[in-house]
Motif scaffolding. Structure first.
Motif, PDB file in Angstrom:
ATOM      1  N   GLU A 196       0.830  -1.199   0.000  1.00 23.84           N
ATOM      2  CA  GLU A 196       0.000   0.000   0.000  1.00 23.84           C
ATOM      3  C   GLU A 196       0.872   1.259   0.000  1.00 23.84           C
ATOM      4  OE1 GLU A 196      -2.895   1.450   3.287  1.00 23.84           O
ATOM      5  OE2 GLU A 196      -3.942  -0.052   2.081  1.00 23.84           O
ATOM      6  N   SER A 197       1.931   1.235   0.770  1.00 26.06           N
ATOM      7  CA  SER A 197       2.856   2.375   0.830  1.00 26.06           C
ATOM      8  C   SER A 197       3.512   2.622  -0.518  1.00 26.06           C
ATOM      9  CB  SER A 197       3.932   2.135   1.885  1.00 26.06           C
ATOM     10  OG  SER A 197       3.362   1.977   3.158  1.00 26.06           O
ATOM     11  N   LEU A 198       3.903   1.572  -1.179  1.00 25.17           N
ATOM     12  CA  LEU A 198       4.520   1.688  -2.493  1.00 25.17           C
ATOM     13  C   LEU A 198       3.539   2.293  -3.492  1.00 25.17           C
ATOM     14  CD1 LEU A 198       6.973   1.142  -4.315  1.00 25.17           C
ATOM     15  CD2 LEU A 198       6.064  -1.164  -4.668  1.00 25.17           C
ATOM     16  N   GLY A 199       2.303   1.870  -3.439  1.00 27.29           N
ATOM     17  CA  GLY A 199       1.277   2.429  -4.321  1.00 27.29           C
ATOM     18  C   GLY A 199       1.070   3.914  -4.083  1.00 27.29           C
ATOM     19  N   LEU A 200       1.051   4.306  -2.808  1.00 33.21           N
ATOM     20  CA  LEU A 200       0.918   5.728  -2.478  1.00 33.21           C
ATOM     21  C   LEU A 200       2.098   6.530  -3.005  1.00 33.21           C
ATOM     22  CD1 LEU A 200      -0.336   5.462   1.210  1.00 33.21           C
ATOM     23  CD2 LEU A 200      -1.646   6.263  -0.757  1.00 33.21           C
ATOM     24  N   LEU A 201       3.285   5.997  -2.815  1.00 32.28           N
ATOM     25  CA  LEU A 201       4.490   6.677  -3.273  1.00 32.28           C
ATOM     26  C   LEU A 201       4.488   6.841  -4.789  1.00 32.28           C
ATOM     27  CD1 LEU A 201       7.336   7.824  -2.725  1.00 32.28           C
ATOM     28  CD2 LEU A 201       8.185   5.491  -2.945  1.00 32.28           C
ATOM     29  N   LEU A 202       4.161   5.803  -5.506  1.00 29.36           N
ATOM     30  CA  LEU A 202       4.141   5.866  -6.966  1.00 29.36           C
ATOM     31  C   LEU A 202       3.084   6.837  -7.477  1.00 29.36           C
ATOM     32  CD1 LEU A 202       4.684   2.089  -7.803  1.00 29.36           C
ATOM     33  CD2 LEU A 202       6.351   3.949  -7.980  1.00 29.36           C
ATOM     34  N   ALA A 244       3.903  10.425  -9.515  1.00 32.15           N
ATOM     35  CA  ALA A 244       3.292  10.684 -10.819  1.00 32.15           C
ATOM     36  C   ALA A 244       2.470  11.971 -10.803  1.00 32.15           C
ATOM     37  CB  ALA A 244       2.417   9.512 -11.230  1.00 32.15           C
ATOM     38  N   GLY A 245       2.372  12.624  -9.636  1.00 38.79           N
ATOM     39  CA  GLY A 245       1.632  13.875  -9.527  1.00 38.79           C
ATOM     40  C   GLY A 245       0.155  13.707  -9.287  1.00 38.79           C
ATOM     41  N   GLY A 246      -0.262  12.495  -8.984  1.00 37.71           N
ATOM     42  CA  GLY A 246      -1.679  12.236  -8.768  1.00 37.71           C
ATOM     43  C   GLY A 246      -2.172  12.643  -7.401  1.00 37.71           C
ATOM     44  N   ALA A 247      -3.482  12.711  -7.265  1.00 33.06           N
ATOM     45  CA  ALA A 247      -4.105  12.998  -5.981  1.00 33.06           C
ATOM     46  C   ALA A 247      -4.092  11.725  -5.139  1.00 33.06           C
ATOM     47  CB  ALA A 247      -5.537  13.475  -6.185  1.00 33.06           C
ATOM     48  N   TYR A 271      -4.282  14.830  -0.567  1.00 35.38           N
ATOM     49  CA  TYR A 271      -2.912  15.239  -0.806  1.00 35.38           C
ATOM     50  C   TYR A 271      -2.708  15.280  -2.305  1.00 35.38           C
ATOM     51  CZ  TYR A 271       2.135  15.134  -1.268  1.00 35.38           C
ATOM     52  OH  TYR A 271       3.420  15.413  -1.628  1.00 35.38           O
ATOM     53  N   GLN A 272      -2.430  16.446  -2.813  1.00 34.92           N
ATOM     54  CA  GLN A 272      -2.166  16.595  -4.240  1.00 34.92           C
ATOM     55  C   GLN A 272      -0.670  16.767  -4.413  1.00 34.92           C
ATOM     56  OE1 GLN A 272      -4.212  16.384  -7.028  1.00 34.92           O
ATOM     57  NE2 GLN A 272      -2.229  16.405  -8.032  1.00 34.92           N
ATOM     58  N   ALA A 273      -0.031  15.771  -4.976  1.00 35.90           N
ATOM     59  CA  ALA A 273       1.410  15.803  -5.169  1.00 35.90           C
ATOM     60  C   ALA A 273       1.762  16.721  -6.325  1.00 35.90           C
ATOM     61  CB  ALA A 273       1.924  14.396  -5.436  1.00 35.90           C
TER      62      ALA A 273
END
Length: 64
Positions: free
Chosen positions: A7-13, A17-20, A33-35
């Motif tokens: 789950e952490s890896l998915g959040l990081l990726l 990628a600039g996703g919300a 959180y908008q990266a």
């Protein structure tokens, strides 16, 4: 621990990628959180692992 790491890896990726990022799970609670900005070149994500389940996760989701 493997589910948490996945789950952490998915959040990081998603963030790289600039996703919300929005998630409410037993492991993470992120309301909004908008990266950004998105890096000009892709960022490699390396994941260290030792046992079979974590090695499988590293092979599926990480770059090295």
């Amino acid at each position: 621990m493997v589910a948490y790491a996945e789950e952490s890896l998915g959040l990081l990726l998603t963030a790289l990628a600039g996703g919300a990022v929005r998630l409410d799970s037993p492991y993470h609670s992120i309301a909004r959180y908008q990266a950004g900005p998105v890096p000009p070149k892709p960022v490699s994500v390396w994941l260290g692992a030792q046992k079979s389940k974590m090695l499988a996760l590293a092979g599926r989701g990480a770059d090295g």
